[in-house]
Design an enzyme around this catalytic site. Structure first.
Site, mmCIF file in Angstrom:
data_model
loop_
_atom_site.group_PDB
_atom_site.id
_atom_site.type_symbol
_atom_site.label_atom_id
_atom_site.label_comp_id
_atom_site.label_asym_id
_atom_site.label_seq_id
_atom_site.Cartn_x
_atom_site.Cartn_y
_atom_site.Cartn_z
ATOM 1 N N ASP A 139 -12.290 1.696 -1.566
ATOM 2 C CA ASP A 139 -13.453 2.354 -0.950
ATOM 3 C C ASP A 139 -13.835 3.673 -1.616
ATOM 4 O O ASP A 139 -14.873 4.253 -1.272
ATOM 5 C CB ASP A 139 -13.250 2.614 0.546
ATOM 6 C CG ASP A 139 -13.258 1.347 1.380
ATOM 7 O OD1 ASP A 139 -13.695 0.300 0.864
ATOM 8 O OD2 ASP A 139 -12.825 1.397 2.542
ATOM 9 N N GLU A 169 -2.674 -6.163 9.690
ATOM 10 C CA GLU A 169 -2.826 -4.719 9.835
ATOM 11 C C GLU A 169 -4.257 -4.398 10.254
ATOM 12 O O GLU A 169 -5.221 -4.945 9.716
ATOM 13 C CB GLU A 169 -2.468 -4.001 8.534
ATOM 14 C CG GLU A 169 -1.004 -4.160 8.168
ATOM 15 C CD GLU A 169 -0.610 -3.369 6.932
ATOM 16 O OE1 GLU A 169 -1.382 -2.468 6.543
ATOM 17 O OE2 GLU A 169 0.459 -3.652 6.363
ATOM 18 N N ASP A 210 -7.920 -2.683 10.995
ATOM 19 C CA ASP A 210 -8.914 -1.916 10.241
ATOM 20 C C ASP A 210 -9.191 -0.559 10.885
ATOM 21 O O ASP A 210 -9.767 0.316 10.248
ATOM 22 C CB ASP A 210 -10.240 -2.684 10.168
ATOM 23 C CG ASP A 210 -10.140 -3.927 9.311
ATOM 24 O OD1 ASP A 210 -9.395 -3.904 8.314
ATOM 25 O OD2 ASP A 210 -10.809 -4.923 9.635
ATOM 26 N N TRP A 238 0.836 -1.197 0.000
ATOM 27 C CA TRP A 238 0.000 0.000 0.000
ATOM 28 C C TRP A 238 0.867 1.242 0.000
ATOM 29 O O TRP A 238 1.674 1.459 0.920
ATOM 30 C CB TRP A 238 -0.935 0.004 1.212
ATOM 31 C CG TRP A 238 -2.070 -0.969 1.076
ATOM 32 C CD1 TRP A 238 -1.977 -2.301 0.802
ATOM 33 C CD2 TRP A 238 -3.469 -0.678 1.188
ATOM 34 N NE1 TRP A 238 -3.232 -2.867 0.738
ATOM 35 C CE2 TRP A 238 -4.161 -1.894 0.972
ATOM 36 C CE3 TRP A 238 -4.197 0.487 1.463
ATOM 37 C CZ2 TRP A 238 -5.556 -1.979 1.024
ATOM 38 C CZ3 TRP A 238 -5.573 0.401 1.507
ATOM 39 C CH2 TRP A 238 -6.254 -0.812 1.280
ATOM 40 N N TRP A 251 -22.328 -5.027 -0.075
ATOM 41 C CA TRP A 251 -22.384 -3.577 0.129
ATOM 42 C C TRP A 251 -23.434 -2.957 -0.779
ATOM 43 O O TRP A 251 -24.543 -2.645 -0.351
ATOM 44 C CB TRP A 251 -21.004 -2.989 -0.136
ATOM 45 C CG TRP A 251 -20.791 -1.580 0.363
ATOM 46 C CD1 TRP A 251 -21.753 -0.663 0.678
ATOM 47 C CD2 TRP A 251 -19.534 -0.950 0.605
ATOM 48 N NE1 TRP A 251 -21.174 0.509 1.085
ATOM 49 C CE2 TRP A 251 -19.804 0.354 1.061
ATOM 50 C CE3 TRP A 251 -18.200 -1.363 0.474
ATOM 51 C CZ2 TRP A 251 -18.794 1.261 1.391
ATOM 52 C CZ3 TRP A 251 -17.199 -0.467 0.802
ATOM 53 C CH2 TRP A 251 -17.492 0.824 1.250
ATOM 54 N N ASP A 272 -11.213 8.643 3.460
ATOM 55 C CA ASP A 272 -12.153 7.728 4.106
ATOM 56 C C ASP A 272 -13.351 8.481 4.694
ATOM 57 O O ASP A 272 -14.017 7.982 5.596
ATOM 58 C CB ASP A 272 -11.431 6.945 5.218
ATOM 59 C CG ASP A 272 -12.169 5.674 5.615
ATOM 60 O OD1 ASP A 272 -12.917 5.135 4.780
ATOM 61 O OD2 ASP A 272 -12.020 5.237 6.771
ATOM 62 N N LYS A 330 -5.351 -6.434 1.130
ATOM 63 C CA LYS A 330 -5.174 -5.922 2.494
ATOM 64 C C LYS A 330 -4.162 -6.805 3.210
ATOM 65 O O LYS A 330 -4.396 -8.000 3.396
ATOM 66 C CB LYS A 330 -6.499 -5.940 3.237
ATOM 67 C CG LYS A 330 -6.407 -5.643 4.732
ATOM 68 C CD LYS A 330 -6.086 -4.196 5.023
ATOM 69 C CE LYS A 330 -6.179 -3.931 6.534
ATOM 70 N NZ LYS A 330 -5.966 -2.503 6.852
#
Length: 340
Positions: A174, A313, A315, A94, A215, A134, A309
């Site tokens: 996202d 790590e 969230d 990332w 979603w 975000d 992901k």
């Protein structure tokens, strides 16, 4: 071969015809240049000897958070064993402006490309620096529009400096799926268009965010994706990033999106979905497992599975976790309990 023509007497062409012919020739040449230019542009942006597929080998980054954690944890401890095992797995790296700012990100990408050459592998990066990233949630932040343009330009320059290396780019997880609740779809689409223009290149496969099967309904997500105007500029979409949905459900969702969008492709994040979802929980749910490895599954629509992901790590600050993106030893131990 065509029939040979004998040279004959040169015929005088009347001036109006000559001028008109010259205009036609010039127009044809310009049209040809435009077509060739378009073809070269499309070739530069999309050509690849072989798109990502089930047998794609992904880089194992030597400077992952898992690798750093393995070097710091007590030897022969569960935390060390979990981190060391995860550090050896092919995983997406990332890029964030917090860790790899504009003055350093070119070097980071160049280092990943060098690793790819050494490992005979494909670089997989997630670009994660969108303005209002975000929408004020656990991973809040991102760059302002001008800084984002410069940052993605540096990333693209570094990617294009390695034409011999195949690259997968997961663009802004996202960003599209969150847009309706953030009320910022037009702005986000504009930023994403800037990013795609800056990042694309030979052997660079870009995937847009498309949430996951639990979603947005497929027809709703297809509409969101169309509204970006980017579907002809990218390889496809990334599904289940940082989530826990079953792989089979994501394959089905990928096919529904592909049918609605004229054949778009997908990659699916399987890094933490080995035990499936935990109801409506998405932020550090307990009892999860790593899923199928990068390159494990694929078909005519799903190019491949990927660990996008990085397991281990957090969230976010929920269910006992630290800040989003922070290494969390307890989660690493739990996720790998059946794999080490």
């Amino acid at each position: 071969m065509g029939r040979a023509h004998r040279p004959g007497r040169r015929r005088r062409i009347p001036r109006p015809v000559l001028v008109g012919g010259a205009v036609v020739v010039v127009v044809a040449l310009l049209a040809g240049i435009a077509v060739v230019g378009s073809l070269v542009t499309n070739l530069f942006h999309t050509v690849s000897a072989r798109p990502p597929a089930v047998d794609t080998r992904i880089v194992v980054p030597d400077e992952s958070k898992a690798a750093k954690a393995a070097g710091q944890a007590p030897a022969e401890s569960p935390e060390h064993d979990a981190a060391a095992w995860l550090a050896a797995q092919p995983t997406t790296y990332w890029l964030t402006p917090e860790i790899d700012p504009v003055e350093e990100v070119w070097d980071r990408v160049a280092h990943l490309a060098a690793e790819a050459r050494e490992q005979d592998a494909t670089v997989s990066i997630a670009v994660y620096g969108l303005p209002d990233r975000d929408c004020g949630n656990h991973s809040a932040g991102g760059l302002d529009p001008d800084a984002y343009r410069e940052w993605t330009e540096r990333i693209g320059d570094a990617l294009r400096s390695a034409p011999d290396v195949r690259k997968i780019v997961i663009l802004e997880p996202d960003s599209i799926a969150l847009a309706p609740s953030c009320g910022s779809l037009d702005d986000r689409a504009r930023y994403l268009r800037t990013a795609v223009e800056n990042l694309r290149g030979v052997d660079t496969w870009i995937y847009l965010d498309a949430g996951h099967s639990a979603w947005h309904p497929a027809d709703e997500m297809a509409g969101l994706l169309r509204s970006t105007g980017l579907l002809d500029e990218v390889r496809g979409v990334a599904l289940n990033v940082s989530n826990y949905q079953d792989t089979a459900n994501e394959f089905d969702y990928a096919h529904r999106l592909s049918d609605l969008l004229g054949g778009t492709h997908a990659v699916i994040d399987t890094s933490r979905n080995g035990a499936g979802p935990a109801g409506a929980q998405w932020c550090n749910p307990g009892g999860r497992l790593v899923g199928a490895a990068s390159g494990a599954y694929g078909d005519g629509v799903v190019d491949t599975t990927l660990w996008i992901k990085p397991p281990g790590e957090s969230d976010g600050e929920c269910n006992g976790g630290p800040a989003a993106g922070t290494w969390w030893p307890d989660a690493a131990v739990e996720l790998t309990r059946e794999s080490r």
